[in-house]
Design a protein around this motif. Structure first.
Motif, PDB file in Angstrom:
ATOM      1  N   ILE A  71      -7.477   4.529  -0.015  1.00 11.47           N
ATOM      2  CA  ILE A  71      -9.084   4.216   0.536  1.00 11.47           C
ATOM      3  C   ILE A  71      -9.997   4.625  -0.825  1.00 11.47           C
ATOM      4  CG2 ILE A  71     -10.954   4.715   1.782  1.00 11.47           C
ATOM      5  CD1 ILE A  71      -8.460   4.928   3.681  1.00 11.47           C
ATOM      6  N   GLN A  72      -9.761   6.070  -1.781  1.00 11.77           N
ATOM      7  CA  GLN A  72     -10.380   6.504  -2.526  1.00 11.77           C
ATOM      8  C   GLN A  72     -10.240   5.819  -4.121  1.00 11.77           C
ATOM      9  OE1 GLN A  72      -8.374   9.451  -4.599  1.00 11.77           O
ATOM     10  NE2 GLN A  72     -10.363  10.733  -4.938  1.00 11.77           N
ATOM     11  N   TRP A  73      -8.949   4.907  -4.156  1.00 14.28           N
ATOM     12  CA  TRP A  73      -8.737   4.032  -5.541  1.00 14.28           C
ATOM     13  C   TRP A  73      -9.194   3.019  -5.237  1.00 14.28           C
ATOM     14  CZ3 TRP A  73      -7.329  -0.084  -7.572  1.00 14.28           C
ATOM     15  CH2 TRP A  73      -6.582   0.140  -8.972  1.00 14.28           C
ATOM     16  N   VAL A  74      -9.723   2.417  -4.593  1.00 14.42           N
ATOM     17  CA  VAL A  74      -9.953   0.812  -4.335  1.00 14.42           C
ATOM     18  C   VAL A  74     -11.390   1.870  -4.546  1.00 14.42           C
ATOM     19  CG1 VAL A  74     -10.884  -0.266  -2.437  1.00 14.42           C
ATOM     20  CG2 VAL A  74      -8.199   0.111  -3.000  1.00 14.42           C
ATOM     21  N   VAL A 107       0.862  -0.809   0.237  1.00 11.99           N
ATOM     22  CA  VAL A 107       0.488   0.184  -0.226  1.00 11.99           C
ATOM     23  C   VAL A 107       1.056   1.057   0.239  1.00 11.99           C
ATOM     24  CG1 VAL A 107      -1.463   1.111   1.370  1.00 11.99           C
ATOM     25  CG2 VAL A 107      -1.986  -0.775   1.269  1.00 11.99           C
ATOM     26  N   PHE A 108       1.970   0.742   0.591  1.00  9.19           N
ATOM     27  CA  PHE A 108       3.116   2.287   1.049  1.00  9.19           C
ATOM     28  C   PHE A 108       3.319   2.944  -0.469  1.00  9.19           C
ATOM     29  CE2 PHE A 108       7.449   4.108   1.206  1.00  9.19           C
ATOM     30  CZ  PHE A 108       6.800   5.548   1.924  1.00  9.19           C
ATOM     31  N   CYS A 109       4.018   1.579  -1.171  1.00  8.12           N
ATOM     32  CA  CYS A 109       4.384   1.451  -2.592  1.00  8.12           C
ATOM     33  C   CYS A 109       3.573   2.685  -3.738  1.00  8.12           C
ATOM     34  CB  CYS A 109       4.629   0.074  -3.608  1.00  8.12           C
ATOM     35  SG  CYS A 109       6.573  -0.078  -2.333  1.00  8.12           S
ATOM     36  N   GLY A 110       2.528   2.033  -2.953  1.00  9.45           N
ATOM     37  CA  GLY A 110       0.786   2.268  -4.231  1.00  9.45           C
ATOM     38  C   GLY A 110       0.850   3.398  -3.984  1.00  9.45           C
ATOM     39  N   THR A 111       1.335   4.669  -2.310  1.00 11.20           N
ATOM     40  CA  THR A 111       0.700   5.666  -2.376  1.00 11.20           C
ATOM     41  C   THR A 111       1.987   6.299  -2.830  1.00 11.20           C
ATOM     42  OG1 THR A 111       0.174   4.821  -0.327  1.00 11.20           O
ATOM     43  CG2 THR A 111       0.813   7.190  -0.423  1.00 11.20           C
ATOM     44  N   LEU A 112       3.477   5.801  -3.098  1.00 16.22           N
ATOM     45  CA  LEU A 112       4.077   6.982  -3.964  1.00 16.22           C
ATOM     46  C   LEU A 112       3.522   6.879  -5.779  1.00 16.22           C
ATOM     47  CD1 LEU A 112       7.169   5.031  -2.719  1.00 16.22           C
ATOM     48  CD2 LEU A 112       6.139   7.406  -2.229  1.00 16.22           C
ATOM     49  N   ALA A 113       2.610   6.060  -6.286  1.00 11.33           N
ATOM     50  CA  ALA A 113       2.637   6.565  -7.404  1.00 11.33           C
ATOM     51  C   ALA A 113       1.337   7.474  -7.640  1.00 11.33           C
ATOM     52  CB  ALA A 113       1.619   5.044  -7.760  1.00 11.33           C
ATOM     53  N   CYS A 114       1.056   8.450  -6.609  1.00  8.81           N
ATOM     54  CA  CYS A 114       0.110   9.542  -6.437  1.00  8.81           C
ATOM     55  C   CYS A 114      -1.283   9.373  -6.941  1.00  8.81           C
ATOM     56  CB  CYS A 114       1.273  10.856  -6.862  1.00  8.81           C
ATOM     57  SG  CYS A 114       1.504  11.326  -5.463  1.00  8.81           S
ATOM     58  N   GLN A 144     -15.732  -0.342   3.429  1.00  7.83           N
ATOM     59  CA  GLN A 144     -16.455  -0.231   4.747  1.00  7.83           C
ATOM     60  C   GLN A 144     -14.809  -1.232   5.761  1.00  7.83           C
ATOM     61  OE1 GLN A 144     -19.763  -1.175   5.981  1.00  7.83           O
ATOM     62  NE2 GLN A 144     -20.714   0.190   4.068  1.00  7.83           N
ATOM     63  N   ASP A 145     -14.792  -2.141   4.656  1.00  4.98           N
ATOM     64  CA  ASP A 145     -13.594  -2.534   5.242  1.00  4.98           C
ATOM     65  C   ASP A 145     -12.027  -2.918   5.586  1.00  4.98           C
ATOM     66  OD1 ASP A 145     -13.271  -2.991   2.060  1.00  4.98           O
ATOM     67  OD2 ASP A 145     -11.920  -4.121   2.084  1.00  4.98           O
ATOM     68  N   ILE A 146     -12.197  -0.934   5.228  1.00  5.58           N
ATOM     69  CA  ILE A 146     -10.530  -0.466   5.171  1.00  5.58           C
ATOM     70  C   ILE A 146     -10.208   1.329   5.760  1.00  5.58           C
ATOM     71  CG2 ILE A 146      -9.792  -2.000   3.077  1.00  5.58           C
ATOM     72  CD1 ILE A 146      -9.494   0.277   1.242  1.00  5.58           C
ATOM     73  N   CYS A 147     -11.807   1.677   5.256  1.00  4.96           N
ATOM     74  CA  CYS A 147     -11.356   3.017   5.931  1.00  4.96           C
ATOM     75  C   CYS A 147     -11.436   3.661   7.037  1.00  4.96           C
ATOM     76  CB  CYS A 147     -13.353   3.727   5.167  1.00  4.96           C
ATOM     77  SG  CYS A 147     -14.408   3.127   6.388  1.00  4.96           S
ATOM     78  N   GLU A 148     -11.090   2.427   7.851  1.00  4.33           N
ATOM     79  CA  GLU A 148     -10.886   2.740   9.810  1.00  4.33           C
ATOM     80  C   GLU A 148      -9.396   2.373   9.643  1.00  4.33           C
ATOM     81  OE1 GLU A 148     -12.640   4.080  11.630  1.00  4.33           O
ATOM     82  OE2 GLU A 148     -13.848   5.104   9.967  1.00  4.33           O
ATOM     83  N   LYS A 156      -5.067   5.351   6.443  1.00  2.38           N
ATOM     84  CA  LYS A 156      -5.708   6.649   6.343  1.00  2.38           C
ATOM     85  C   LYS A 156      -4.583   7.913   6.381  1.00  2.38           C
ATOM     86  CE  LYS A 156      -8.681   6.225  10.009  1.00  2.38           C
ATOM     87  NZ  LYS A 156      -9.743   6.557  10.834  1.00  2.38           N
ATOM     88  N   PHE A 157      -3.690   7.156   6.987  1.00  5.03           N
ATOM     89  CA  PHE A 157      -2.356   7.918   6.787  1.00  5.03           C
ATOM     90  C   PHE A 157      -1.628   8.418   5.711  1.00  5.03           C
ATOM     91  CE2 PHE A 157       2.834   7.816   6.349  1.00  5.03           C
ATOM     92  CZ  PHE A 157       2.465   9.280   6.889  1.00  5.03           C
ATOM     93  N   CYS A 158      -1.515   7.025   4.841  1.00  2.00           N
ATOM     94  CA  CYS A 158      -1.424   7.164   3.748  1.00  2.00           C
ATOM     95  C   CYS A 158      -2.475   7.789   2.297  1.00  2.00           C
ATOM     96  CB  CYS A 158      -1.178   5.806   2.817  1.00  2.00           C
ATOM     97  SG  CYS A 158       0.284   4.638   3.610  1.00  2.00           S
ATOM     98  N   GLN A 159      -3.274   7.621   2.966  1.00  2.00           N
ATOM     99  CA  GLN A 159      -4.822   8.424   2.076  1.00  2.00           C
ATOM    100  C   GLN A 159      -4.225   9.668   2.247  1.00  2.00           C
ATOM    101  OE1 GLN A 159      -7.406   7.316   0.230  1.00  2.00           O
ATOM    102  NE2 GLN A 159      -8.140   9.641  -0.117  1.00  2.00           N
ATOM    103  N   THR A 160      -4.123  10.366   3.187  1.00  2.00           N
ATOM    104  CA  THR A 160      -3.971  11.648   4.270  1.00  2.00           C
ATOM    105  C   THR A 160      -2.866  12.187   3.508  1.00  2.00           C
ATOM    106  OG1 THR A 160      -5.093  12.045   5.697  1.00  2.00           O
ATOM    107  CG2 THR A 160      -3.930  13.832   5.778  1.00  2.00           C
ATOM    108  N   TYR A 161      -1.563  11.941   3.907  1.00  5.63           N
ATOM    109  CA  TYR A 161      -0.005  12.959   3.338  1.00  5.63           C
ATOM    110  C   TYR A 161       0.321  11.823   2.024  1.00  5.63           C
ATOM    111  CZ  TYR A 161      -0.854  13.772   8.019  1.00  5.63           C
ATOM    112  OH  TYR A 161      -1.660  14.186   9.648  1.00  5.63           O
TER     113      TYR A 161
END
Length: 274
Positions: free
Chosen positions: A91-94, A79-86, A140-144, A149-154
């Motif tokens: 959460i939004q992507w999924v 997930v962190f690697c995917g976050t680097l794809a910007c 609902q399975d991942i949003c909490e 949430k950290f990767c989504q925000t930052y």
């Protein structure tokens, strides 16, 4: 939704400026002073980390479809690697991807290919679409999850930190190629799965939509181009079902399976014996 109504959707100016800025800075790669083979090498290494491991393996086959199970530490790493794809937070992507599968090529589909190549490729992201409001219902399975949430925000600050690291290693050429050129490549190659594979290629399964198997998209996206197969068997960890449909991501999952890091791997009926 029709073409006419899609054109009436409010523009999402923050996304427009974000996309325009990345593409414009990437053009600086054409200046001779910004080129080096080392920078090109960094680009392709990060393209593999962010596109293959992050988006294709992590965001898509693991999180969106739960095609296999992995240890939580590995799930978070992907997930962190995917976050680097910007490409937006996980959460939004999924959420948007799950909506695409549920309503593929109908009005509620965020990137309905019936609205044209431009819309399904990039246009849908440049507008405030109704699907954005439904993301919480599909995640609902991942949003909490606190890490998600950290990767989504930052997402953007994380990319800036990567940029500073690349600057330390190789100066501006590493930033221009390793950040901006790489993001443009990952953007468009991923978007081809939404656009090109709903227009070009062949259908080997009935999927009740426009999805196609497109070899050149599969080549660019580590197997994601076998899109008709995927829409027919959304849960399958393997997208290239025929022996000649090369699926690098499936090979990666098989390797993880051998190491004991991928379990409960789901397959289409024609591949259950593999």
């Amino acid at each position: 939704m029709t073409v006419a109504t899609s054109q009436k959707l409010p523009l999402e100016w923050s996304v427009i400026l974000y996309m325009a800025s990345i593409h414009l800075v990437a053009l600086l790669a054409f200046l001779p002073g910004n080129f080096s083979w080392e920078a090109v090498g960094v680009t392709f290494l990060l393209y593999w980390i962010t596109g293959a491991l992050g988006i294709t393996l992590g965001f898509h086959r693991l999180i969106s479809h739960r095609s296999f199970q992995a240890p939580k530490w590995l799930e978070y790493l992907l997930v962190f690697c995917g976050t680097l794809a910007c490409q937006g937070g996980v959460i939004q992507w999924v959420g948007l991807h799950r909506m695409h599968h549920k309503y593929s090529d109908t009005a509620p589909d965020p990137h309905d290919s019936n609205l044209g190549f431009w819309w399904s490729h990039v246009g849908w992201m440049l507008h405030q679409i109704p699907a954005d409001k439904d993301i919480p219902r599909y995640t609902q399975d991942i949003c909490e999850d606190s890490f998600f949430k950290f990767c989504q925000t930052y997402m953007v600050p994380i990319q800036i930190i990567l940029g500073l690291f690349l600057y330390f290693l190789g100066g501006w050429p590493f930033i221009i190629w390793g950040i901006f050129v790489r993001l443009v490549l990952v953007f468009h190659f991923t978007w081809f799965v939404n656009s090109a594979t709903h227009k070009f290629g062949y259908q080997s399964h009935e999927s009740n939509d426009n999805s196609r198997n497109c070899w050149w998209v599969a080549l660019l996206t580590f197997g994601e181009g076998w899109h008709n197969n995927h829409h027919a068997y959304q849960y399958s960890a393997r997208h290239g079902l025929a022996w000649w449909e090369i699926d690098i991501t499936w090979m990666t999952i098989r390797f993880l399976q051998i190491l004991g890091l991928a379990k409960n791997v789901k397959l289409a009926p024609t591949n259950e014996s593999h």
